[in-house]
Design an enzyme around this catalytic site. Structure first.
Site, PDB file in Angstrom:
ATOM      1  N   LYS A 172       1.181   9.782   5.300  1.00  0.00           N
ATOM      2  CA  LYS A 172       1.463   8.637   5.881  1.00  0.00           C
ATOM      3  C   LYS A 172       1.943   7.991   6.030  1.00  0.00           C
ATOM      4  CE  LYS A 172      -3.959   8.065   6.992  1.00  0.00           C
ATOM      5  NZ  LYS A 172      -4.835   7.190   6.503  1.00  0.00           N
ATOM      6  N   LYS A 208      -2.398  -1.728  -4.098  1.00  0.00           N
ATOM      7  CA  LYS A 208      -2.555  -0.458  -3.661  1.00  0.00           C
ATOM      8  C   LYS A 208      -2.002   0.824  -3.924  1.00  0.00           C
ATOM      9  CE  LYS A 208      -6.367   1.646  -0.151  1.00  0.00           C
ATOM     10  NZ  LYS A 208      -6.096   2.055   0.027  1.00  0.00           N
ATOM     11  N   TYR A 211     -15.092   1.415  -7.492  1.00  0.00           N
ATOM     12  CA  TYR A 211     -16.148   1.521  -6.314  1.00  0.00           C
ATOM     13  C   TYR A 211     -17.398   1.242  -8.038  1.00  0.00           C
ATOM     14  CZ  TYR A 211     -13.753   3.568  -3.041  1.00  0.00           C
ATOM     15  OH  TYR A 211     -12.732   3.384  -1.955  1.00  0.00           O
ATOM     16  N   ARG A 216     -10.811  10.545   1.896  1.00  0.00           N
ATOM     17  CA  ARG A 216     -10.418  10.696   3.042  1.00  0.00           C
ATOM     18  C   ARG A 216     -11.869  11.935   3.437  1.00  0.00           C
ATOM     19  NH1 ARG A 216      -3.803  11.093   2.714  1.00  0.00           N
ATOM     20  NH2 ARG A 216      -2.927   8.517   3.066  1.00  0.00           N
ATOM     21  N   SER A 237     -10.214   5.905  -4.541  1.00  0.00           N
ATOM     22  CA  SER A 237     -10.755   7.013  -5.057  1.00  0.00           C
ATOM     23  C   SER A 237     -10.262   7.689  -5.706  1.00  0.00           C
ATOM     24  CB  SER A 237     -10.785   7.232  -3.471  1.00  0.00           C
ATOM     25  OG  SER A 237      -9.634   8.228  -3.196  1.00  0.00           O
ATOM     26  N   GLU A 250       7.196  -6.858   1.167  1.00  0.00           N
ATOM     27  CA  GLU A 250       6.509  -6.326   1.892  1.00  0.00           C
ATOM     28  C   GLU A 250       5.258  -7.608   1.840  1.00  0.00           C
ATOM     29  OE1 GLU A 250       5.290  -4.547   4.324  1.00  0.00           O
ATOM     30  OE2 GLU A 250       6.121  -2.323   4.055  1.00  0.00           O
ATOM     31  N   LYS A 293       1.106  -1.207  -0.105  1.00  0.00           N
ATOM     32  CA  LYS A 293      -0.088   0.648  -0.097  1.00  0.00           C
ATOM     33  C   LYS A 293       0.861   1.128  -0.031  1.00  0.00           C
ATOM     34  CE  LYS A 293      -3.408   2.609   2.750  1.00  0.00           C
ATOM     35  NZ  LYS A 293      -4.994   2.463   3.811  1.00  0.00           N
TER      36      LYS A 293
HETATM   37  C1  PBG Z   1      -7.585   3.350   5.485  1.00  0.00           C
HETATM   38  C2  PBG Z   1      -8.228   3.723   3.916  1.00  0.00           C
HETATM   39  C3  PBG Z   1      -7.711   4.353   2.836  1.00  0.00           C
HETATM   40  C4  PBG Z   1      -7.837   4.162   2.244  1.00  0.00           C
HETATM   41  C5  PBG Z   1      -8.614   2.074   2.317  1.00  0.00           C
HETATM   42  N1  PBG Z   1      -8.349   2.355   3.625  1.00  0.00           N
HETATM   43  C6  PBG Z   1      -7.504   5.569   2.851  1.00  0.00           C
HETATM   44  C7  PBG Z   1      -5.731   6.332   3.731  1.00  0.00           C
HETATM   45  O1  PBG Z   1      -4.711   5.016   3.336  1.00  0.00           O
HETATM   46  O2  PBG Z   1      -5.228   7.195   3.904  1.00  0.00           O
HETATM   47  C8  PBG Z   1      -8.310   4.311   0.264  1.00  0.00           C
HETATM   48  C9  PBG Z   1      -9.416   3.971  -0.803  1.00  0.00           C
HETATM   49  C10 PBG Z   1      -9.761   4.638  -1.580  1.00  0.00           C
HETATM   50  O3  PBG Z   1      -8.764   5.506  -1.704  1.00  0.00           O
HETATM   51  O4  PBG Z   1     -10.168   4.284  -2.499  1.00  0.00           O
HETATM   52  N2  PBG Z   1      -6.582   2.959   6.272  1.00  0.00           N
END
Ligand code: PBG
Length: 329
Positions: free
Chosen positions: A222, A253, A318, A208, A279, A238, A198
């Site tokens: 993050k 991701k 989505y 968010r 997203s 990982e 990720k």
């Molecule tokens: C949170 C999480 C995130 C997403 C899924 N779980 C956001 C982040 O890590 O800040 C993102 C999913 C998306 O953008 O569609 N742990």
């Protein structure tokens, strides 16, 4: 063989031959639909940065899920929209047995027992600072303290009936710790989908907004736990670690800008590889679609097919609700 004995265009000359010679396909079985759940009843809120996606209370979500499941949609991933008063520094609401996620899992599983319900394990919807972990006075994200909280959160999801828990937090060692706790509590068949590779991506921005953690996070990043977008070899490491610790499925991701990572993961490991069309990818596509610059169905189907070609087994998208309708009208 040289032209004209070999003409690659021969197999492209008719729809029948194109179909026969097609290497990869997208099916309903490949889809996982991420959903945003709201507390309460009969509530639906559109998400501004994700046009076409709404946060829904569980009753309205079920109204959508029942026909989609009948048409073959197999799996959903639940994300809660947590009210500010339930957010805290220790994220204790995350493992409340009567919390929004836990109640939603119970309701959905009792109505649709054969739908695979995947729950997100991470603290960001629950922390007052919007980070996925617990922080100290300097703002450092504390790995091992966070794992203790994630274990409680994962156990509460398993107890509520989640088929799969999906740690998306990127703490080191959390998969092994969660697996051990699940085994100890006899949740032998609760699966773990590890968000293994990720990346610290700007493409999570609309998410968010959707869950309401953007304001909490503010200008913080993050970057100390999610991966550097510049790295590829690290993703293999990982994933290997998470598999070693007991992950059943692993994830890359975001998706579309990271297809090389999906391909590498598929070539290295003999487990299902999931990918998340996040997203921001949704927002990019949807903005072009709403402006009339791209055809919705064609653009979405091509993007998702490319995930398959890269080696993805299951795709979080989505568009899963719309794709289900397109594949099974
Ligand atoms: C949170 C999480 C995130 C997403 C899924 N779980 C956001 C982040 O890590 O800040 C993102 C999913 C998306 O953008 O569609 N742990």
């Amino acid at each position: 063989m040289q032209y004209p004995f070999t003409r690659k265009r021969r197999l492209r000359a008719s729809a029948a031959l194109r179909n026969l010679s097609q290497e990869h396909r997208l099916t309903i079985n490949d889809l996982i639909w991420p959903v945003f759940v709201l507390d309460g009843f009969n509530r639906s809120e559109p998400i501004e940065s994700m046009p076409g996606v709404s946060r829904l209370s569980v009753d309205l979500l079920l109204d959508k899920l029942i026909p989609l499941h009948e048409k073959g949609l197999n799996a959903i991933a639940i994300f809660p929209v947590v009210h500010a008063e339930y957010k805290s520094d220790d994220a204790a609401e995350a493992w409340n047995p009567e919390g929004l996620v836990q109640k939603s899992i119970k309701t959905i599983k009792s109505a649709l027992p054969n739908l695979c319900v995947i729950s997100d394990v991470a603290l960001d919807p629950y922390t007052s600072h919007g980070q996925d972990g617990i922080i100290n006075e300097h703002g450092d994200i504390l790995n091992d303290v966070t794992i203790k909280a994630l274990i409680m959160q994962a156990l509460s999801h398993a107890k509520a009936g989640a088929d799969v828990v999906a740690p998306s937090d990127m703490m080191d060692g959390r998969i092994g710790a969660i697996r051990e706790a699940l085994e100890n509590k006899k949740h032998h068949n609760t699966g773990i989908l590890a968000y293994s590779a990720k990346y610290a991506s700007v493409f999570y921005g609309p998410f968010r907004d959707a869950v309401g953690s953007a304001g909490n996070l503010g200008q913080s990043s993050k970057d100390t736990y999610q991966m550097n977008p510049a790295n590829a070899l690290e993703a293999i490491d990982e994933i290997a670690m998470d598999l070693d610790e007991g992950a059943d499925l692993v994830m890359v991701k975001p998706g579309m800008p990271y297809l090389d990572i999906i391909k590498t993961a598929k070539d290295h490991f003999n487990v299902p590889i999931c990918a998340y069309q996040v997203s921001g990818e949704y927002a990019m596509l949807q903005s072009a679609i709403e402006n009339g610059f791209l055809d919705e169905q064609k653009a979405v189907m091509e993007a998702l097919l490319c995930f398959k070609r890269a080696g993805t087994d299951a795709i979080l998208t989505y568009y899963a609700d719309r794709v289900t309708e397109w594949l099974n009208p």
